[in-house]
Design a protein around this motif. Structure first.
Motif, PDB file in Angstrom:
ATOM      1  N   TYR A 106       0.819  -1.216   0.000  1.00  0.00           N
ATOM      2  CA  TYR A 106       0.000   0.000   0.000  1.00  0.00           C
ATOM      3  C   TYR A 106       0.853   1.266   0.000  1.00  0.00           C
ATOM      4  CZ  TYR A 106      -3.532  -3.244   1.886  1.00  0.00           C
ATOM      5  OH  TYR A 106      -4.382  -4.288   2.112  1.00  0.00           O
ATOM      6  N   ASN A 157      -5.413 -14.080  -3.076  1.00  0.00           N
ATOM      7  CA  ASN A 157      -5.487 -12.868  -2.271  1.00  0.00           C
ATOM      8  C   ASN A 157      -6.733 -12.087  -2.688  1.00  0.00           C
ATOM      9  OD1 ASN A 157      -5.088  -9.977  -1.582  1.00  0.00           O
ATOM     10  ND2 ASN A 157      -3.111 -10.673  -0.829  1.00  0.00           N
ATOM     11  N   THR A 158      -7.627 -11.812  -1.754  1.00  0.00           N
ATOM     12  CA  THR A 158      -8.889 -11.135  -2.057  1.00  0.00           C
ATOM     13  C   THR A 158      -8.955  -9.742  -1.425  1.00  0.00           C
ATOM     14  OG1 THR A 158      -9.945 -12.214  -0.160  1.00  0.00           O
ATOM     15  CG2 THR A 158     -10.144 -13.308  -2.314  1.00  0.00           C
ATOM     16  N   ASP A 159      -7.823  -9.201  -1.057  1.00  0.00           N
ATOM     17  CA  ASP A 159      -7.764  -7.889  -0.418  1.00  0.00           C
ATOM     18  C   ASP A 159      -8.369  -6.824  -1.347  1.00  0.00           C
ATOM     19  OD1 ASP A 159      -6.324  -5.188   0.072  1.00  0.00           O
ATOM     20  OD2 ASP A 159      -5.895  -6.315   1.886  1.00  0.00           O
ATOM     21  N   LYS A 160      -9.408  -6.132  -0.882  1.00  0.00           N
ATOM     22  CA  LYS A 160     -10.129  -5.174  -1.727  1.00  0.00           C
ATOM     23  C   LYS A 160      -9.296  -3.936  -2.038  1.00  0.00           C
ATOM     24  CE  LYS A 160     -14.771  -6.567  -0.300  1.00  0.00           C
ATOM     25  NZ  LYS A 160     -16.048  -6.143   0.337  1.00  0.00           N
ATOM     26  N   LYS A 161      -8.501  -3.475  -1.064  1.00  0.00           N
ATOM     27  CA  LYS A 161      -7.668  -2.295  -1.292  1.00  0.00           C
ATOM     28  C   LYS A 161      -6.597  -2.594  -2.330  1.00  0.00           C
ATOM     29  CE  LYS A 161      -4.909   1.194   1.111  1.00  0.00           C
ATOM     30  NZ  LYS A 161      -4.419   1.673   2.429  1.00  0.00           N
ATOM     31  N   LEU A 162      -5.990  -3.767  -2.235  1.00  0.00           N
ATOM     32  CA  LEU A 162      -4.986  -4.169  -3.220  1.00  0.00           C
ATOM     33  C   LEU A 162      -5.606  -4.258  -4.613  1.00  0.00           C
ATOM     34  CD1 LEU A 162      -2.289  -5.295  -4.202  1.00  0.00           C
ATOM     35  CD2 LEU A 162      -2.994  -7.539  -3.352  1.00  0.00           C
TER      36      LEU A 162
END
Length: 311
Positions: A171, A270-275
């Motif tokens: 990030y 990886n399901t990170d929404k911000k990424l």
């Protein structure tokens, strides 16, 4: 215990009490710089290291220089690709890792150097913080070529002297954010960690080799960022970055990397929404170039022309 006392303690310990560090130096036609780079490893206060010199098909005196040091020092090992061919930086590093015996891996390209304290201080910081990956600030070395130009210490682009858990650094740092990423010559990483995540990718032959590795580490491992600076990154106009920009291939290389990045994120589930949002933003100019031009580029051009008209 003061820092100087801690360093003295590590320095005085027998080799068997300290991890072996495999230093990977890949080179291609750097006869002007290679000897200085090798000597900076020999000068390390931390002595339990091996240096793997990987010749990526040099046609100048680099091969002769590397073989000469290898013949003089039992812990300096020369390797090359079959037929003395050029395979690119990623494959050269992969070859080195196949032969590396160290518990810890470090990287020093054939035109960069370390101060004598680099390995000693880096190992101390890495061990004290119990992390698989250590990174530090880097001195950008201009004065070797331009004596009137001041060298600049570049801190990693986030708060230093602390550990980051995954995926915090993705990030904050390039290639998705604006913070400066660590230089490859500033890194120590456990060999097991490299092997676990696949290390380098042979498909990358000119640009983004380092970012492939860093991306995997940002997304999966705890990383300690130090404000110490004991590595020196020589700035050259014929470097990979300068060459890519001058040839106009930089954007093509970036798209290739971002496509790989997207596939990698999917592969590790990886399901990170911000990424995902940041990655989509980075890919937007390549996926929708006309829309990007109308929304981002054209308004800026109009604004600049209006400013000129009403000066």
């Amino acid at each position: 215990m003061e820092t100087s006392q801690k360093l003295s303690k590590i320095e005085s310990e027998p080799y068997s009490d300290r991890p072996l560090i495999s230093v990977v130096t890949c080179f291609l036609n750097v006869e002007e710089f290679l000897e200085e780079s090798i000597k900076s490893v020999i000068a390390q206060k931390y002595k339990n290291w091996e240096l793997l010199l990987v010749d990526d098909g040099s046609t100048d005196k680099s091969t002769e220089i590397a073989k000469s040091f290898s013949s003089q020092y039992p812990n300096i090992l020369y390797h090359e690709h079959k037929g003395h061919l050029n395979h690119g930086l990623s494959e050269s590093r992969i070859l080195a890792l196949e032969h590396a015996k160290g518990e810890i891996i470090s990287f020093l390209d054939g035109d960069d150097i370390w101060t004598p304290d680099f390995l000693l201080e880096a190992v101390k910081e890495k061990q004290e913080n119990s992390v698989p990956v250590y990174c530090e600030a880097t001195k950008y070395w201009f004065s070797w070529k331009f004596p009137d130009r001041e060298d600049a210490v570049s801190q990693v682009g986030t708060e230093g002297n602390r550990t980051y858990s995954p995926p915090e650094l993705i990030y904050r740092l390039y290639p998705l954010a604006t913070g400066s990423s660590p230089a490859i010559c500033s890194i120590l990483v456990d060999k097991y960690t490299l092997e676990k995540h696949g290390g380098f990718n042979a498909a990358f032959k000119g640009m983004y080799e380092d970012q492939v590795l860093l991306t995997k580490l940002y997304l999966n491992e705890n990383i300690y960022i130090s404000t110490v600076c004991n590595n020196i990154y020589r700035q050259r106009h014929d470097s990979l970055v300068y060459t890519a920009r001058s040839r106009g291939t930089y954007l093509k290389d970036r798209k290739f990397f971002l496509d790989w990045f997207e596939e990698y994120v999917q592969s590790i589930k990886n399901t990170d929404k911000k990424l995902k949002k940041m990655l989509n933003h980075a890919l937007f100019p390549f996926r929708y170039p006309k829309v990007y031009y109308l929304k981002e580029v054209f308004p800026g051009k109009v604004q600049r022309k209006l400013k000129k008209l009403f000066r």
